[in-house]
Design a protein around this motif. Structure first.
Motif, PDB file in Angstrom:
ATOM      1  N   LEU A   1      32.875  47.650  42.432  1.00  0.00           N
ATOM      2  CA  LEU A   1      34.022  48.062  41.632  1.00  0.00           C
ATOM      3  C   LEU A   1      33.869  49.484  41.099  1.00  0.00           C
ATOM      4  CD1 LEU A   1      34.616  44.774  39.614  1.00  0.00           C
ATOM      5  CD2 LEU A   1      35.861  45.601  41.641  1.00  0.00           C
TER       6      LEU A   1
ATOM      7  N   SER B   1      34.456  37.866  44.213  1.00  0.00           N
ATOM      8  CA  SER B   1      33.954  39.168  44.662  1.00  0.00           C
ATOM      9  C   SER B   1      34.246  39.404  46.142  1.00  0.00           C
ATOM     10  CB  SER B   1      32.449  39.289  44.411  1.00  0.00           C
ATOM     11  OG  SER B   1      32.192  39.346  43.036  1.00  0.00           O
TER      12      SER B   1
ATOM     13  N   GLU C   1      35.902  39.793  38.446  1.00  0.00           N
ATOM     14  CA  GLU C   1      34.561  40.291  38.744  1.00  0.00           C
ATOM     15  C   GLU C   1      33.537  39.180  38.588  1.00  0.00           C
ATOM     16  OE1 GLU C   1      31.503  43.761  37.294  1.00  0.00           O
ATOM     17  OE2 GLU C   1      33.515  43.735  36.528  1.00  0.00           O
TER      18      GLU C   1
END
Length: 160
Positions: free
Chosen positions: A11, A71, A155
């Motif tokens: 990210l 993810s 996340e």
């Protein structure tokens, strides 16, 4: 033969590695600090052009038992975006444990924690790309397509 770009998706950071033209050796390039989509798009288009890349391999952060979690969905969505920006097909490979392996390699090299942190994603990209090259650059399955709703992912794990 053109090169393959290997990316350890995160990210905030993306580890970057590239193959040699014969597709035998993966070499680390750098850790790219992500910015806005426009800057990221320009960076990766330039990489594709500079290295004459005709395929991108992105590490897919699978869960320990092999299933895809949030993810992995984020990585797939980002890969679809990247392919649309560069015009280069994206393939996904299992990247489980590459970050751990990269950390161990860097630690065994005697690097301090801060230096290991700055190199870990790049070495992880090299490891996942080298595994793909060693497997003969498999093309049995078509490039993975984006999921219908990646916006619901959150996340998790080591998505740096």
């Amino acid at each position: 033969m053109n090169r393959i770009l290997g990316l350890d998706f995160g990210l905030r950071r993306v580890g970057v590695a590239v193959s040699d033209p014969d597709r035998r050796i993966a070499s680390p390039v750098e850790v790219y600090e992500r910015r806005a989509d426009r800057a990221d798009s320009g960076y990766f288009r330039a990489m594709v052009e500079e290295y004459r890349v005709d395929r991108i391999v992105i590490g897919l952060p699978l869960l320990g038992h092999g299933d895809e979690g949030p993810s992995a969905r984020l990585a797939r969505a980002w890969g679809a975006w990247l392919s649309s920006q560069t015009g280069v097909p994206v393939w996904f490979v299992d990247e489980r444990y590459t970050t751990v392996e990269a950390e161990e390699l860097l630690r065994s090299g005697g690097l301090k924690a801060s230096r290991r942190r700055s190199l870990r994603d790049m070495v992880a990209a090299q490891l996942l790309l080298q595994a793909y090259l060693d497997a003969g650059c498999p093309e049995a399955d078509p490039p993975a397509s984006p999921l219908d709703d990646p916006g619901q992912a959150s996340e998790e794990g080591d998505v740096s």
